[in-house]
Design a protein around this motif. Structure first.
Motif, PDB file in Angstrom:
ATOM      1  N   LEU A  51      -2.758  88.966 -36.444  1.00 13.04           N
ATOM      2  CA  LEU A  51      -2.503  90.387 -36.246  1.00 13.04           C
ATOM      3  C   LEU A  51      -1.820  90.643 -34.910  1.00 13.04           C
ATOM      4  O   LEU A  51      -0.912  91.478 -34.807  1.00 13.04           O
ATOM      5  N   ARG A  52      -2.233  89.918 -33.865  1.00  8.67           N
ATOM      6  CA  ARG A  52      -1.569  90.071 -32.559  1.00  8.67           C
ATOM      7  C   ARG A  52      -0.129  89.565 -32.613  1.00  8.67           C
ATOM      8  O   ARG A  52       0.777  90.142 -32.001  1.00  8.67           O
ATOM      9  N   ALA A  53       0.083  88.461 -33.369  1.00  9.35           N
ATOM     10  CA  ALA A  53       1.450  87.961 -33.545  1.00  9.35           C
ATOM     11  C   ALA A  53       2.302  88.989 -34.293  1.00  9.35           C
ATOM     12  O   ALA A  53       3.474  89.213 -33.969  1.00  9.35           O
ATOM     13  N   TYR A  54       1.695  89.607 -35.279  1.00  2.58           N
ATOM     14  CA  TYR A  54       2.371  90.667 -36.047  1.00  2.58           C
ATOM     15  C   TYR A  54       2.742  91.826 -35.127  1.00  2.58           C
ATOM     16  O   TYR A  54       3.872  92.338 -35.161  1.00  2.58           O
ATOM     17  N   ASN A  55       1.802  92.202 -34.266  1.00  6.13           N
ATOM     18  CA  ASN A  55       2.052  93.300 -33.324  1.00  6.13           C
ATOM     19  C   ASN A  55       3.208  92.968 -32.386  1.00  6.13           C
ATOM     20  O   ASN A  55       4.079  93.802 -32.110  1.00  6.13           O
ATOM     21  N   SER A  56       3.250  91.722 -31.909  1.00  2.60           N
ATOM     22  CA  SER A  56       4.339  91.308 -31.015  1.00  2.60           C
ATOM     23  C   SER A  56       5.679  91.349 -31.737  1.00  2.60           C
ATOM     24  O   SER A  56       6.693  91.782 -31.176  1.00  2.60           O
ATOM     25  N   CYS A  57       5.694  90.896 -32.992  1.00  4.88           N
ATOM     26  CA  CYS A  57       6.924  90.903 -33.776  1.00  4.88           C
ATOM     27  C   CYS A  57       7.420  92.330 -33.981  1.00  4.88           C
ATOM     28  O   CYS A  57       8.606  92.622 -33.811  1.00  4.88           O
ATOM     29  N   VAL A  58       6.506  93.241 -34.320  1.00  3.63           N
ATOM     30  CA  VAL A  58       6.881  94.631 -34.541  1.00  3.63           C
ATOM     31  C   VAL A  58       7.419  95.261 -33.258  1.00  3.63           C
ATOM     32  O   VAL A  58       8.416  95.987 -33.275  1.00  3.63           O
ATOM     33  N   ARG A  59       6.793  94.962 -32.132  1.00  3.55           N
ATOM     34  CA  ARG A  59       7.254  95.526 -30.854  1.00  3.55           C
ATOM     35  C   ARG A  59       8.651  95.055 -30.507  1.00  3.55           C
ATOM     36  O   ARG A  59       9.441  95.781 -29.919  1.00  3.55           O
ATOM     37  N   ARG A  60       8.988  93.809 -30.895  1.00  3.07           N
ATOM     38  CA  ARG A  60      10.331  93.295 -30.612  1.00  3.07           C
ATOM     39  C   ARG A  60      11.405  94.005 -31.432  1.00  3.07           C
ATOM     40  O   ARG A  60      12.581  93.966 -31.069  1.00  3.07           O
ATOM     41  N   THR A  61      11.002  94.634 -32.532  1.00  7.21           N
ATOM     42  CA  THR A  61      11.982  95.325 -33.372  1.00  7.21           C
ATOM     43  C   THR A  61      12.150  96.797 -32.995  1.00  7.21           C
ATOM     44  O   THR A  61      12.884  97.524 -33.655  1.00  7.21           O
ATOM     45  N   ALA A  62      11.457  97.232 -31.950  1.00  5.50           N
ATOM     46  CA  ALA A  62      11.413  98.660 -31.628  1.00  5.50           C
ATOM     47  C   ALA A  62      12.802  99.274 -31.486  1.00  5.50           C
ATOM     48  O   ALA A  62      13.073 100.367 -31.989  1.00  5.50           O
ATOM     49  N   ARG A  63      13.698  98.583 -30.825  1.00  6.61           N
ATOM     50  CA  ARG A  63      15.017  99.167 -30.562  1.00  6.61           C
ATOM     51  C   ARG A  63      15.828  99.326 -31.845  1.00  6.61           C
ATOM     52  O   ARG A  63      16.482 100.346 -32.063  1.00  6.61           O
ATOM     53  N   THR A  64      15.798  98.336 -32.726  1.00  8.53           N
ATOM     54  CA  THR A  64      16.630  98.382 -33.942  1.00  8.53           C
ATOM     55  C   THR A  64      15.959  99.110 -35.107  1.00  8.53           C
ATOM     56  O   THR A  64      16.621  99.447 -36.078  1.00  8.53           O
ATOM     57  N   CYS A  65      14.646  99.326 -35.007  1.00  8.26           N
ATOM     58  CA  CYS A  65      13.914  99.921 -36.137  1.00  8.26           C
ATOM     59  C   CYS A  65      13.366 101.309 -35.823  1.00  8.26           C
ATOM     60  O   CYS A  65      12.545 101.823 -36.577  1.00  8.26           O
ATOM     61  N   ARG A  66      13.812 101.911 -34.755  1.00  7.83           N
ATOM     62  CA  ARG A  66      13.181 103.157 -34.328  1.00  7.83           C
ATOM     63  C   ARG A  66      13.317 104.278 -35.353  1.00  7.83           C
ATOM     64  O   ARG A  66      12.519 105.201 -35.380  1.00  7.83           O
ATOM     65  N   GLY A  67      14.333 104.222 -36.227  1.00 11.39           N
ATOM     66  CA  GLY A  67      14.498 105.261 -37.237  1.00 11.39           C
ATOM     67  C   GLY A  67      13.992 104.858 -38.610  1.00 11.39           C
ATOM     68  O   GLY A  67      14.265 105.525 -39.587  1.00 11.39           O
ATOM     69  N   ASP A  68      13.230 103.745 -38.670  1.00  9.45           N
ATOM     70  CA  ASP A  68      12.787 103.202 -39.951  1.00  9.45           C
ATOM     71  C   ASP A  68      11.333 103.576 -40.203  1.00  9.45           C
ATOM     72  O   ASP A  68      10.457 103.307 -39.385  1.00  9.45           O
ATOM     73  N   LEU A  69      11.078 104.187 -41.354  1.00 11.47           N
ATOM     74  CA  LEU A  69       9.725 104.607 -41.703  1.00 11.47           C
ATOM     75  C   LEU A  69       8.784 103.413 -41.809  1.00 11.47           C
ATOM     76  O   LEU A  69       7.597 103.510 -41.470  1.00 11.47           O
TER      77      LEU A  69
END
Length: 429
Positions: free
Chosen positions: A59-77
């Motif tokens: 789950l922490r690895a998942y959280n890190s992966c999601v945080r890395r996508t913040a810039r490119t996914c900011r408009g994605d539901l």
């Protein structure tokens, strides 16, 4: 924004406005949102149950992966859904945010053997009455009023109130958002330099509902129309009423139906050519189940496209009809007459679906939009509860929504002027 106590906006209100604001400004064309990769890695790493600490590590690895996508996914539901889902899972499993985040092993989960095909009622119990919308209604009450929304083509929008609009809406836009589900579309240009856009991505999130269903996300993109939710399941999870939410593949890669019987809702998603279409049948009560503090101004199925995003295709058609030989964009080889002839093959009634077909051929030259308009109308016949409202015409578009309100306002102003004039005359007499 709905103001909180003493006129100050709450943090939740600020967050909601921020999410909508970010969704209107998607990242550049050169970047790609990889949130689905994060999702698939997490589900692969947790496909086999293990010690709680292993789950927290994944789950922490998942959280890190999601945080890395913040810039490119900011408009994605899907990105915003993943953020909230991680917070919930960490709380449920008492996971600490600090700790090892070893990268989950990338492996494809092996699906369990398929069970023998049985009638729907025998797969498992459909759960209590609360998981069936119509059964849960009080006795002796009027049957529910079902409404319809459709989104297809260049794109064209038919709202829950039967307003028919043609819109620009490039980028990410929310179609529906209420207590039970959220729907977002992403529209991309069809022809470079043209106003023509069409839907290339669709995300639907079904929220947790009592003992019926877990939260589920369905995500479709061009050339990827899955027959399952993002986690690989085809129903609402492990709860007693899970089968009241199902994904049913009608035509592989072309037509998927999502049945959400616990809220009386049916959703149809199609890929026609390179673009997606969306249609929904939903009870009026569910449509209006607004979350507290949410005025829903930006949700297209409810209020239509913003005025500055609408296109008057009647003027476009009029110009094309006058020129006869000219098309609206360089990318189209259709004249007004040839576009009409092609649309007539599938849509013999010259209603707004026919007119939208003509508009799309003139704006894009993509013949697949003929079928998009055809299937949109077929979905209306399947989902709309009033057969007398299947066809809409220009007079309906003029007299609906804001146009109708403007007409009524003008009528009453004129009536007031006449009464005032009559009163003045009687006083002078």
């Amino acid at each position: 924004m709905v103001m909180g106590e003493r006129g100050r906006p709450s943090a939740l209100d600020v967050c909601r406005v921020l999410v909508v604001f970010l969704s209107l400004f998607p990242s550049g064309k050169s970047t790609i949102c990889k949130i689905l990769k994060c999702n698939s890695e997490f589900w692969a790493s947790t496909s086999n149950s293990g010690p709680e600490e292993e789950f927290c590590t994944a789950l922490r690895a998942y959280n890190s992966c999601v945080r890395r996508t913040a810039r490119t996914c900011r408009g994605d539901l899907a990105y915003h859904s993943a953020q909230h889902g991680i917070e919930d899972l960490m709380s449920q499993h008492n996971c600490s945010k600090e700790g090892p985040t070893s990268q989950p092993h990338a492996r494809t989960p092996i699906p369990p053997p398929s069970p023998p095909l049985l009638p729907d009622s025998q797969e498992r119990s459909d759960g209590p009455e609360v998981c069936h919308y119509e059964r849960s209604l009080a006795r002796n009450t009027a049957p529910p009023n079902y409404t319809h929304c459709g989104f297809f083509g260049d794109p064209h929008l038919r709202t829950f109130g039967d307003d028919f609009q043609t819109c620009k809406v490039e980028g990410a836009w929310p179609l529906i958002h209420n207590k039970y589900l959220s729907v977002q579309v992403t529209n991309t240009p069809v022809v470079p330099g043209s106003m023509a856009t069409a839907t290339s991505k669709l995300t639907i999130i079904f929220k947790n509902f009592q003992e019926c269903v877990d939260q589920k996300m369905y995500h479709a993109e061009t050339d990827e129309l899955p027959a399952a939710f993002a986690d690989g399941s085809k129903n609402g999870g492990d709860r007693h009423g899970a089968n009241t939410l199902r994904v049913v593949e009608k035509v592989p890669g072309q037509h998927v139906e999502i049945q959400a019987r616990y809220i009386g809702t049916t959703i149809v998603v199609r890929q026609v050519g390179r673009y997606l279409t969306f249609a929904v049948r939903m009870p009026e009560e569910v449509v209006n189940s607004v979350e507290e503090g949410d005025n829903q101004d930006l949700y297209l199925c409810l209020h239509g496209c913003p005025a500055n995003q609408r296109i008057d295709f009647r003027s476009v058609r009029a110009r094309a009809a006058e020129s006869q030989g000219a098309s609206r964009t360089r990318g189209s080889s259709f004249t007004y007459q040839s576009a009409k002839a092609k649309c007539k093959e599938r849509l013999p009634v010259e209603d707004l679906y026919f007119q939208s077909c003509v508009f799309d051929l003139l704006s894009s030259g993509d013949i697949n939009f003929t079928m998009a308009a055809y299937y949109a109308f077929e979905d209306v016949k399947m989902l709309h509860s009033n057969s007398k409202r299947y066809h809409l015409y220009e007079k309906d578009a003029f007299m609906s929504g804001a146009a109708q309100r403007g007409f009524l306002s003008l009528f009453f102003l004129n009536l007031l002027a006449v009464l005032s004039w009559s009163l003045c005359c009687s006083v002078h007499l």
